[in-house]
Design a protein around this motif. Structure first.
Motif, PDB file in Angstrom:
ATOM      1  N   GLU A 184       0.814  -1.224   0.000  1.00  0.00           N
ATOM      2  CA  GLU A 184       0.000   0.000   0.000  1.00  0.00           C
ATOM      3  C   GLU A 184       0.851   1.279   0.000  1.00  0.00           C
ATOM      4  N   TYR A 230     -16.333   7.457  -3.622  1.00  0.00           N
ATOM      5  CA  TYR A 230     -15.238   7.434  -2.648  1.00  0.00           C
ATOM      6  C   TYR A 230     -14.899   8.830  -2.111  1.00  0.00           C
ATOM      7  N   SER A 282     -17.640   9.584   0.476  1.00  0.00           N
ATOM      8  CA  SER A 282     -17.504   8.914   1.776  1.00  0.00           C
ATOM      9  C   SER A 282     -16.315   9.468   2.549  1.00  0.00           C
ATOM     10  N   LYS A 319     -29.051   5.834  -5.467  1.00  0.00           N
ATOM     11  CA  LYS A 319     -29.182   5.104  -4.203  1.00  0.00           C
ATOM     12  C   LYS A 319     -30.050   5.876  -3.199  1.00  0.00           C
ATOM     13  N   MET A 379      -5.589   2.953  -6.921  1.00  0.00           N
ATOM     14  CA  MET A 379      -6.829   2.696  -7.646  1.00  0.00           C
ATOM     15  C   MET A 379      -8.005   3.551  -7.195  1.00  0.00           C
ATOM     16  N   SER A 380      -7.998   4.052  -5.967  1.00  0.00           N
ATOM     17  CA  SER A 380      -9.216   4.698  -5.488  1.00  0.00           C
ATOM     18  C   SER A 380      -9.543   5.956  -6.286  1.00  0.00           C
ATOM     19  N   ARG A 436     -15.709   4.400  -8.082  1.00  0.00           N
ATOM     20  CA  ARG A 436     -16.382   3.174  -7.665  1.00  0.00           C
ATOM     21  C   ARG A 436     -17.232   2.548  -8.778  1.00  0.00           C
ATOM     22  N   ALA A 437     -17.092   3.053 -10.000  1.00  0.00           N
ATOM     23  CA  ALA A 437     -17.889   2.488 -11.083  1.00  0.00           C
ATOM     24  C   ALA A 437     -17.364   1.098 -11.435  1.00  0.00           C
ATOM     25  N   ALA A 438     -18.268   0.185 -11.716  1.00  0.00           N
ATOM     26  CA  ALA A 438     -17.887  -1.198 -12.016  1.00  0.00           C
ATOM     27  C   ALA A 438     -17.386  -1.308 -13.443  1.00  0.00           C
ATOM     28  N   LYS A 439     -16.080  -1.401 -13.584  1.00  0.00           N
ATOM     29  CA  LYS A 439     -15.475  -1.537 -14.912  1.00  0.00           C
ATOM     30  C   LYS A 439     -14.488  -2.695 -14.889  1.00  0.00           C
ATOM     31  N   GLU A 440     -14.444  -3.448 -15.968  1.00  0.00           N
ATOM     32  CA  GLU A 440     -13.560  -4.616 -16.032  1.00  0.00           C
ATOM     33  C   GLU A 440     -12.118  -4.257 -15.702  1.00  0.00           C
ATOM     34  N   MET A 484     -10.877  -2.285 -13.776  1.00  0.00           N
ATOM     35  CA  MET A 484     -10.615  -1.907 -12.390  1.00  0.00           C
ATOM     36  C   MET A 484     -10.806  -3.082 -11.418  1.00  0.00           C
ATOM     37  N   LEU A 485     -11.092  -4.251 -11.956  1.00  0.00           N
ATOM     38  CA  LEU A 485     -11.241  -5.426 -11.092  1.00  0.00           C
ATOM     39  C   LEU A 485      -9.912  -5.753 -10.406  1.00  0.00           C
ATOM     40  N   PHE A 486     -10.008  -6.308  -9.233  1.00  0.00           N
ATOM     41  CA  PHE A 486      -8.801  -6.688  -8.501  1.00  0.00           C
ATOM     42  C   PHE A 486      -7.858  -7.514  -9.372  1.00  0.00           C
ATOM     43  N   ASN A 521      -4.383   1.180  -2.941  1.00  0.00           N
ATOM     44  CA  ASN A 521      -5.623   1.932  -2.898  1.00  0.00           C
ATOM     45  C   ASN A 521      -5.407   3.423  -2.978  1.00  0.00           C
ATOM     46  N   LEU A 549      -7.198  10.717  -2.088  1.00  0.00           N
ATOM     47  CA  LEU A 549      -8.552  10.973  -1.586  1.00  0.00           C
ATOM     48  C   LEU A 549      -8.587  12.064  -0.526  1.00  0.00           C
ATOM     49  N   ALA A 553     -17.660  -7.297 -14.622  1.00  0.00           N
ATOM     50  CA  ALA A 553     -17.455  -6.012 -13.945  1.00  0.00           C
ATOM     51  C   ALA A 553     -18.516  -5.815 -12.873  1.00  0.00           C
ATOM     52  N   LYS A 554     -18.119  -6.005 -11.628  1.00  0.00           N
ATOM     53  CA  LYS A 554     -19.045  -5.813 -10.508  1.00  0.00           C
ATOM     54  C   LYS A 554     -18.373  -4.937  -9.455  1.00  0.00           C
ATOM     55  N   GLU A 555     -19.166  -4.056  -8.857  1.00  0.00           N
ATOM     56  CA  GLU A 555     -18.609  -3.139  -7.861  1.00  0.00           C
ATOM     57  C   GLU A 555     -17.845  -3.879  -6.772  1.00  0.00           C
ATOM     58  N   MET A 565     -16.125  -6.367  -6.768  1.00  0.00           N
ATOM     59  CA  MET A 565     -14.875  -6.996  -7.170  1.00  0.00           C
ATOM     60  C   MET A 565     -13.798  -5.979  -7.571  1.00  0.00           C
ATOM     61  N   LEU A 566     -14.109  -4.705  -7.424  1.00  0.00           N
ATOM     62  CA  LEU A 566     -13.117  -3.675  -7.745  1.00  0.00           C
ATOM     63  C   LEU A 566     -11.925  -3.779  -6.797  1.00  0.00           C
ATOM     64  N   PHE A 567     -10.770  -3.405  -7.293  1.00  0.00           N
ATOM     65  CA  PHE A 567      -9.567  -3.438  -6.465  1.00  0.00           C
ATOM     66  C   PHE A 567      -9.787  -2.745  -5.126  1.00  0.00           C
ATOM     67  N   SER A 568     -10.357  -1.529  -5.182  1.00  0.00           N
ATOM     68  CA  SER A 568     -10.511  -0.754  -3.942  1.00  0.00           C
ATOM     69  C   SER A 568     -11.478  -1.402  -2.965  1.00  0.00           C
ATOM     70  N   VAL A 599     -11.745  -4.753  -2.530  1.00  0.00           N
ATOM     71  CA  VAL A 599     -11.275  -6.035  -2.000  1.00  0.00           C
ATOM     72  C   VAL A 599      -9.826  -6.059  -1.520  1.00  0.00           C
ATOM     73  N   PRO A 654     -12.116   3.544   1.070  1.00  0.00           N
ATOM     74  CA  PRO A 654     -11.160   2.530   0.667  1.00  0.00           C
ATOM     75  C   PRO A 654      -9.741   2.962   1.054  1.00  0.00           C
TER      76      PRO A 654
END
Lengths: 350, 350, 350, 350
Positions: free
Chosen positions: A203, B15, B18, B40, B185-186, B190-194, B196-198, B243, B319, C192-194, C196-199, C201, D350
């Protein structure tokens, strides 16, 4: 097989040592005949690296215990400084030995340069003269004829591969090369140091060796040779929280008449037919994870928004093409084996 | 308390939203009076960010539902592009409102620049004119008198803080500034994009937006102003597997007569007394983890091996000082609160 | 080579699909003849997975476009639920096809179980009956004779391998098996799911599917069969911030007369001679990183401090032995190839 | 302020030491009057932990150099074993001192237990008797009256908080408690050890201390006391690649008549009004990242699929509520300060 050779790995308890074992286990023409690790002599390799549980491998021994008569080629993965004496001793016992050295000891051809960067005179000047600098794709003929190959530094290989062809063709300004080279932690080795603890390096990111990293001397040597004059690169390495990978972002200033497209074209032509080097389409940016665990290199060239600069990006796995993989590639060259043998695996991604 | 102000946070489900909540919960002069998140709306903040379980906070509502009469200051953490219309609408309803905008919509003062970099004409030209650029330490007076503050980009803040004072003093060449800015990455939201997956971003690094990242326009604006002429920076952002944190490695060419030590001295003097900016001793290299989770910035200056260049390093938490923390700092300035209020926490390390 | 077979990979744009390509590229008896990815049809594999830059591979096509006449074996790496219809369709067109299915659709032999756990009746009951459950080491004969192999879940394989032999020998209480199985992110796929984003998990851990994860049904099926009665396992999966690896900590209660040593002995005997399974010395604890990127499994047995319980630990790479590697192993069995072919690589560590 | 107390932190160069400094800097009633670090005596705290650059803090000194007359309360963050002698020495010099000890030396009330688990007789038996066990929420009265508080282990706090109330109410079987407790690396401290290097612990997971981890003795002590008989927990800690956080998955067998819902209700009632403990809605699963960097605990209860078991999950930050945060909370109790003072910050996510 008639042409099976026997190799020894000196320094098998470090990461480049274990990586050599991993690669050579898949090599059809190599028998791992000896593994040394002075402080861990007597242990099984699987005790030191449990990923080898169940594999038949020689026990770890000291360097003094090696039976050189039975060895054709030595990989030397020992610390800088002590290596030169060890290798000189090996050649004394067996002149016909082949040695691929992964340390820095034989990378600089000029004894004065060595003394400047390493702080003491070289102890094996004759060997230093005959060593071939081991960026395989750029020095294949010399490597083929050498008995001692100086495997280059991981940062050095990453930047030399894309920049040397551009300097040779006089497409970029040798006075203004800015290299920022991000690396993972495995390049720092397995020694227990506070600054390498997980909690100290996860990190976060930081530069190290700023303005004085020793791989700069390898860039100087190769960039000067390629440009035919003194070059001037500023090299800043970054340590980032990953295990494997080097990612060099090289900002270059274009020579009069050159364009970013021309740079791309030159790299594409230079490396056409090279099995391990992929030049991505113009404007595409490589990612280090796409070469992770493999001997492959990915290169990209992107135009800056103004007309006079370009960003050249190069990435490889520091333990494979940046160390043990290139060492095996050099072994293949020096032994006359097909160059890709044992190195065909593609990246482990994700 | 007599001087408690009521704030609204638009875009509280992202992010930066929050992070504003996290910081403002510790601020003695602020009441969080409204939180919006259009998609939301109706949910509790703790459903969207479980770290707030047990905290009394207003439920998420739509922007249309805000009772502006009860609001003194709005933090706007909405996407670029749509923000300008939203803020124009707010001021129409309440001229005396204060707004700190975390989007890019009001950062560029020149409408032509905006159109060039964002691809469409600005929709709120009058507001664009009056917005104060929110690098607090360099623009405090303008911020204090503004009703609309354009919080700068995270990469921009990181590089502007060390480079602008050097350009003002004419210590470096404005034509040759090379910025490589590594970020966690932060900052990507927070948008779900491929991408940005872990699994896509861990254990690896890559550059993005090479030659065209929009934060370049903020560097141009501030560097030109500081140097009194057109400057020329090449800016390459890297995405690394962490992050939080931005780490800018800026390679600069020294002006005639300047030295790396002089650069260090200038930064030390410029930021003496600044509560959030630490200039490390000459030659010392900062680490991003030492500002993680805090509003602090650490700067370092290192001499290159040759006489004509230096490496200037700057790091902050994207952030906090790169977004929500600087937004709170700007709120403190514009409201006449002590500037450090709510922002005193030191980095969370390890 | 006379016995080169042609394989198709359905779902090549996901992680198990790309892992199949990585493994099969090193397999001497396989030609990758077709790759499908319905939404990415028309693209080159290297566009979707840049690690394959420079490799000759068929372009991605739709399932409908496959020429089944030219295919000997199909790997099906499609989502659960839709797979059963696709595979039924393949067999209608070509009865002699071999299929290794990596989805969950054919893992449960009992139609009622399937309906309970998946919420709808099975659509291919006849095929369900004939499918062989693909934990290779425990079901080799059935696999060798099947045309449809149901590759088991990654968590399931990890726990079935150590626990089934202990239940068969009645060494542990079938009513009291507690499995906590930590997994990396790659098992969750590339959608792509929220969450599962890097930030979301990194730098943290959480359980998921607690009390109801579908792999429980596979444990039930195999544990019941092994113990000859209803068993009772509590299964809790944890998601941890790494890409690859599953690590099952199984707390077992010893049957009367059994000891932890006896458990270890039984596993050692059961897996003696198995090329991919290493039972570590008694009391030694495996680490997931020592099987990373490989088809190997490491098992450990440790005594608890009291006499009546033991901790059995099992680890493998979820994308290799937990998915694509075991699929290739099953292909080797069903095609009569040497079982280790294409799977010899040791772990990539560090 | 009249009631400002002077504290000393012994062992300020370790992670729990620096975390105490971070927290106490925000505490309105505390002055950090002395910091010790025997091997680093003479250095500035900012040299050892650069996140404190610019903060006014006393220089590091040796324990012998402390002026105890000027100290009201000592935090002792020294290694196990040597601590008992140090604290005995402090009380000899100043009987009225308050000490919060973060080591394991005073956690076990029974000298025989201590000897069993630590391998040598306790050196300060009288002090051992008077020490209060410092899980604040469960032992507040004893802590308030004590001069020596034994801050419990991080794993221990995590599991004691949810399980002790369930045992007290006889809702679960004391003979069948299975704890798997995943922890980040910072709990292992800052000592340079090979097995704690980034490359050794990233991208993987492993158990440690299986069947014999010393925190088991704290669980035994508190579980026995709560159930009024001998209990039987099996405790397996996992090391996962993150810095901060503990995540305990506790599989429990329900007592006759009990239900998972009843467990949830009991925890909800027990911790109603507790500022630092959030019991999530029934069936909801906590995540360690939502308490990261904070003194908060999140608890969840989920029913297993069968009627007789439940999964109880507890998570906290090992350096805060698992160590330094709870130490400050205990200081607040023993000094009569508001219990949340200095500890109000929510998680950094995050």
């Amino acid at each position: 097989m008639a042409d099976l050779i026997n190799v020894a790995i000196l320094g098998a308890s470090g990461y480049t040592g274990s990586e050599l074992v991993r690669l050579l286990l898949r090599h059809p023409r190599v028998k791992i005949a000896a593994l040394t690790a002075d402080r861990k002599a007597g242990q099984a390799m699987a005790d030191v690296f449990p990923q080898f549980a169940g594999v038949e491998l020689p026990r770890l021994i000291t360097i003094a215990e090696i039976d050189l008569d039975a060895i054709d080629l030595v990989f030397c993965a020992l610390p800088h400084g002590t290596t030169q004496g060890v290798i000189a001793g090996l050649f004394e016992k067996k002149q016909t030995l082949k040695v691929v050295d992964l340390s820095a000891d034989f990378r600089l051809a000029d004894p004065a340069d060595y003394e400047t960067w390493y702080g003491h005179p070289h102890q094996a000047l004759e060997l230093q003269k005959e060593a071939a600098f081991g960026v395989t794709e750029l020095n294949r003929d010399a490597i083929a004829g050498a008995r001692l190959i100086a495997n280059p530094g991981c940062h050095s290989t990453t930047s030399i591969l894309p920049i040397v062809p551009l300097l040779r063709e006089k497409l970029i300004d040798p006075d203004n090369i800015v290299v920022v080279s991000a690396t993972g932690m495995s390049g720092a080795g397995r020694a227990a140091k506070e600054e390498m603890l997980f909690s100290e390096v996860s990190e976060g990111v930081h530069a190290y060796g700023v303005g004085k990293h020793r791989h700069t001397s390898e860039l100087d040597q190769e960039f000067d040779k390629a440009s035919g004059r003194l070059s001037r690169a500023t090299f800043t390495p970054l340590l980032i929280p990953m295990n494997r990978g080097i990612y060099a972002t090289v900002t270059v200033t274009l020579a009069a008449g050159a364009t970013a497209e021309k740079l791309h074209e030159t790299l594409t032509e230079t490396y056409a037919g090279e099995p391990f080097i992929a030049v991505l389409p113009f404007g595409k940016v490589p990612q280090s994870r796409h070469v992770r665990g493999s001997n492959f290199v990915q290169l990209g060239v992107v135009a800056d928004r103004g007309p006079d600069r370009a960003i050249v990006i190069s990435t490889l796995d520091n333990l494979v093409k940046g160390a043990s993989g290139q060492a095996v590639q050099n072994m293949n060259v020096v032994c006359g084996f097909p160059e890709t043998e044992g190195l065909e695996s593609r990246a482990v991604f994700p």
